[in-house]
Scaffold this motif. Structure first.
Motif, PDB file in Angstrom:
ATOM      1  N   GLY A 111       0.492  -0.860   0.481  1.00  0.00           N
ATOM      2  CA  GLY A 111      -0.413   0.505   0.074  1.00  0.00           C
ATOM      3  C   GLY A 111       0.363   1.242  -0.031  1.00  0.00           C
ATOM      4  O   GLY A 111       2.247   1.302   0.752  1.00  0.00           O
ATOM      5  N   CYS A 112       0.709   2.277  -0.275  1.00  0.00           N
ATOM      6  CA  CYS A 112       1.162   3.600  -0.648  1.00  0.00           C
ATOM      7  C   CYS A 112       0.942   4.128   0.209  1.00  0.00           C
ATOM      8  O   CYS A 112       0.591   4.026   0.854  1.00  0.00           O
ATOM      9  CB  CYS A 112       0.637   4.940  -1.801  1.00  0.00           C
ATOM     10  SG  CYS A 112      -0.784   4.696  -2.111  1.00  0.00           S
ATOM     11  N   ILE A 127      -8.728   8.737  -3.689  1.00  0.00           N
ATOM     12  CA  ILE A 127     -10.357   8.563  -2.977  1.00  0.00           C
ATOM     13  C   ILE A 127     -10.318   8.667  -1.130  1.00  0.00           C
ATOM     14  O   ILE A 127     -10.921   8.782  -0.609  1.00  0.00           O
ATOM     15  CB  ILE A 127     -10.975   6.770  -3.072  1.00  0.00           C
ATOM     16  CG1 ILE A 127     -11.158   6.907  -4.626  1.00  0.00           C
ATOM     17  CG2 ILE A 127     -11.941   6.529  -2.241  1.00  0.00           C
ATOM     18  CD1 ILE A 127     -11.584   5.401  -5.148  1.00  0.00           C
ATOM     19  N   CYS A 128      -9.160   8.172  -1.365  1.00  0.00           N
ATOM     20  CA  CYS A 128      -8.707   8.860   0.114  1.00  0.00           C
ATOM     21  C   CYS A 128      -9.000  10.104   1.126  1.00  0.00           C
ATOM     22  O   CYS A 128      -9.224  10.278   2.004  1.00  0.00           O
ATOM     23  CB  CYS A 128      -7.659   7.636   1.557  1.00  0.00           C
ATOM     24  SG  CYS A 128      -7.520   5.911   1.463  1.00  0.00           S
ATOM     25  N   GLU A 164     -13.621  -0.005  -4.450  1.00  0.00           N
ATOM     26  CA  GLU A 164     -13.675   0.327  -3.151  1.00  0.00           C
ATOM     27  C   GLU A 164     -14.346   1.255  -1.811  1.00  0.00           C
ATOM     28  O   GLU A 164     -15.872   2.061  -2.859  1.00  0.00           O
ATOM     29  CB  GLU A 164     -12.401   1.056  -3.494  1.00  0.00           C
ATOM     30  CG  GLU A 164     -11.109   1.566  -2.118  1.00  0.00           C
ATOM     31  CD  GLU A 164      -9.972   2.319  -2.890  1.00  0.00           C
ATOM     32  OE1 GLU A 164      -9.960   2.655  -4.623  1.00  0.00           O
ATOM     33  OE2 GLU A 164      -9.484   3.073  -1.300  1.00  0.00           O
ATOM     34  N   ASP A 183      -9.701   1.915   3.850  1.00  0.00           N
ATOM     35  CA  ASP A 183      -9.789   1.792   3.012  1.00  0.00           C
ATOM     36  C   ASP A 183     -10.135   0.155   3.139  1.00  0.00           C
ATOM     37  O   ASP A 183      -8.679  -0.863   3.413  1.00  0.00           O
ATOM     38  CB  ASP A 183      -8.825   2.473   2.669  1.00  0.00           C
ATOM     39  CG  ASP A 183      -8.529   2.536   0.774  1.00  0.00           C
ATOM     40  OD1 ASP A 183      -7.406   2.173   0.593  1.00  0.00           O
ATOM     41  OD2 ASP A 183      -9.509   1.578   0.290  1.00  0.00           O
TER      42      ASP A 183
HETATM   43  N1  SME Z   1      -6.723   3.394  -3.308  1.00  0.00           N
HETATM   44  C1  SME Z   1      -6.467   4.121  -2.380  1.00  0.00           C
HETATM   45  C2  SME Z   1      -5.548   4.861  -2.469  1.00  0.00           C
HETATM   46  C3  SME Z   1      -4.586   3.627  -1.228  1.00  0.00           C
HETATM   47  S1  SME Z   1      -4.417   1.824  -1.919  1.00  0.00           S
HETATM   48  O1  SME Z   1      -5.701   1.142  -2.920  1.00  0.00           O
HETATM   49  C4  SME Z   1      -4.175   0.670  -0.876  1.00  0.00           C
HETATM   50  C5  SME Z   1      -6.949   5.672  -2.894  1.00  0.00           C
HETATM   51  O2  SME Z   1      -7.493   6.119  -3.551  1.00  0.00           O
HETATM   52  O3  SME Z   1      -6.904   6.661  -2.201  1.00  0.00           O
END
Ligand code: SME
Length: 152
Positions: free
Chosen positions: A64-65, A74-75, A106, A123
């Protein structure tokens, strides 16, 4: 498919009862959720570590970043709005950050204290399209509200 959260929520509440270590609580929640539902392919928290910055916390799944600013992902949208993001198809969201190319849907839920302080976001990614629904939203929001009361 409507997921039954009754058992996993009972397990989590039992496991974290009396626990005051925030990281241990988050790690336990992630473990229980991830291992309860087979199409939860990435489950984790991003914590607010400074104004406008989320850093990865306990998680299960692939890499995970590490950092997401509130203006990205999206976070970041969840953090900015303090509203749950229920995404049936991540390819329809320009703000999506793809930590895995296999992610198709998600849900991101804010962890907010009663006085409105954002602590983290939960998440959950799935490789299945439209894997999440209002039942997941309601149950995960209730869980995150409980977690917010445990923050130390
Ligand atoms: N999809 C997330 C980033 C976190 S990785 O999915 C674990 C986003 O768009 O914020």
């Amino acid at each position: 498919m409507v997921r039954d959260y009754s058992q996993v929520l009972a397990d989590i509440e039992m496991a974290i009862e009396g626990e005051d270590d925030w990281v241990a609580i988050l790690a336990t929640v992630v473990c229980e959720l991830h291992n309860s539902f087979e199409d939860f392919h990435w489950t984790g928290f991003y914590r607010v570590t400074s104004p406008g910055v989320l850093k990865v916390g306990p998680y299960q799944g692939g890499h995970g970043c590490i950092e997401i600013t509130f203006d990205k992902g999206i976070c970041g949208t969840c953090a900015t709005t303090q509203k749950t993001q229920l995404v049936d198809d991540v390819d329809q969201r320009e703000d999506h950050i793809a930590c895995s190319s296999s992610t198709m849907s998600e849900i991101v839920v804010p962890v907010v204290t009663e006085d409105g302080r954002l602590l983290a976001v939960l998440d959950i990614d799935s490789d299945n399209e439209a894997a999440f629904d209002e039942n997941d939203k309601e149950n995960l929001e209730a869980l995150c509200a409980l977690l917010a009361t445990q923050f130390r």
